[in-house]
Design a protein around this motif. Sequence first.
Motif, PDB file in Angstrom:
ATOM      1  N   GLY A   7      -5.441  -2.930  -3.548  1.00 33.27           N
ATOM      2  CA  GLY A   7      -6.388  -2.281  -2.672  1.00 33.27           C
ATOM      3  C   GLY A   7      -7.791  -3.393  -3.259  1.00 33.27           C
ATOM      4  N   TYR A  47       1.092   3.540  -2.973  1.00 34.12           N
ATOM      5  CA  TYR A  47       0.914   5.833  -2.132  1.00 34.12           C
ATOM      6  C   TYR A  47       2.075   6.189  -3.860  1.00 34.12           C
ATOM      7  CZ  TYR A  47       1.083   9.608   0.130  1.00 34.12           C
ATOM      8  OH  TYR A  47       1.093  11.206   0.039  1.00 34.12           O
ATOM      9  N   MET A  73      -3.041   0.792   6.889  1.00 37.49           N
ATOM     10  CA  MET A  73      -3.645   0.291   4.795  1.00 37.49           C
ATOM     11  C   MET A  73      -5.050   0.794   4.460  1.00 37.49           C
ATOM     12  SD  MET A  73      -2.625  -3.738   3.681  1.00 37.49           S
ATOM     13  CE  MET A  73      -3.530  -4.540   6.099  1.00 37.49           C
ATOM     14  N   SER A  85       0.947  -0.987  -0.244  1.00 33.50           N
ATOM     15  CA  SER A  85      -0.181   0.256  -0.373  1.00 33.50           C
ATOM     16  C   SER A  85       1.138   1.011  -0.332  1.00 33.50           C
ATOM     17  CB  SER A  85      -0.558   0.085   1.298  1.00 33.50           C
ATOM     18  OG  SER A  85      -0.233  -0.137   2.254  1.00 33.50           O
ATOM     19  N   TYR A  91      -5.156   3.264   1.583  1.00 36.12           N
ATOM     20  CA  TYR A  91      -5.616   3.188   0.050  1.00 36.12           C
ATOM     21  C   TYR A  91      -7.057   4.708  -0.006  1.00 36.12           C
ATOM     22  CZ  TYR A  91      -3.862  -0.632  -1.288  1.00 36.12           C
ATOM     23  OH  TYR A  91      -2.627  -1.749  -2.245  1.00 36.12           O
TER      24      TYR A  91
END
Length: 347
Positions: A265, A135, A218, A131, A222
Amino acid sequence: REPCSLHGFETPVRMQLCCESVNVSCIRSSWSNSIRISMYIFMVCIILATVVGNLTVIISISHFKQLHTPTNFLILSMATVDFLLGFFVMPCSMVRSVEHCWYFGDFFCKIHSSMDIMLSTASIFHLSFISIDRYYAVCDPLRYKSKINTFVIVVMVCVSWMVPAAFAFGMIFLDLNLRGAEKIYNHVHCAGGCFLIFSETSGIVASIVSFYIPGFVMLCIYRKIYSVAKKQARSINAISRKKMQFEMKHNIFFCRERKAAKTLGIIMGVFLICWSPFFFFTATNPFLNYVIPPVLIDALVWFGYLNSTLNPIVYAFFYMWFRRALKIILLGKVFQQDSSRTHLFSD
């Protein structure tokens, strides 16, 4: 104590014991042979799907040079975690779940419990670092390659393996999970059994460290990725066609990174759905005086194992490169010269 023998299967008494030669023995499950066979078939299918699916991911990313990217190396490491879970942990758990007996000795019980906790914790650590990788890829693409380089990926992989290993093996071999739960353990402990019991404190600590903190991190990351991707998508739509021609390559790159973030995701969501019931009951069961039936806890463990089975299926459904790599592997073309340079997707 030595591992108990299997001759309890042949005992004709109504209540069969796991260890016939021991006075205080666990009681073998009373399920009929048809139920046992059905459970074995179902669990063997899950194990095979887990092993074969994740092995395919490992071979694909390791073999094809085009897949040698930072994100895919994290996926490779996570697939190795899932493969080890299916190959080493799940078969022994299958026998314990069906027979309610442990035939492999007390020492290997500790090894099995430690690996079980370690690998499930390692999965969510990998997802946390993935994650972070997504990002920077979506929210700061210009500095992505400088931020997420080979050294950073190596550090992420090492942390994802070493911290869960130290936590799991330390907790089990030092009996930290039993601190404050000695009475209940002495009450349920019997020869031929392998029980993983948490006290009130250890249950909360294990759930927070292994699930809730990284899961919360996380979800926050997300959510930020989704917000930024949504804004960037609107900006792209607002660009004129003429300007779009000059930025076409950048937009294709962004769309690919956004799709990768969306896919990972979904993988994260599958993980949270599969493991959240188990960690919830692990944290609350000691406070409820252990009223939750062991059969239900065991079922929730297998529901968590199912996450390792589903990950390759998600790859196959969303990633074109995985479907093409799978086809090449199944047809045996992977053994051809220069097959590692095969282009699985356009750059």
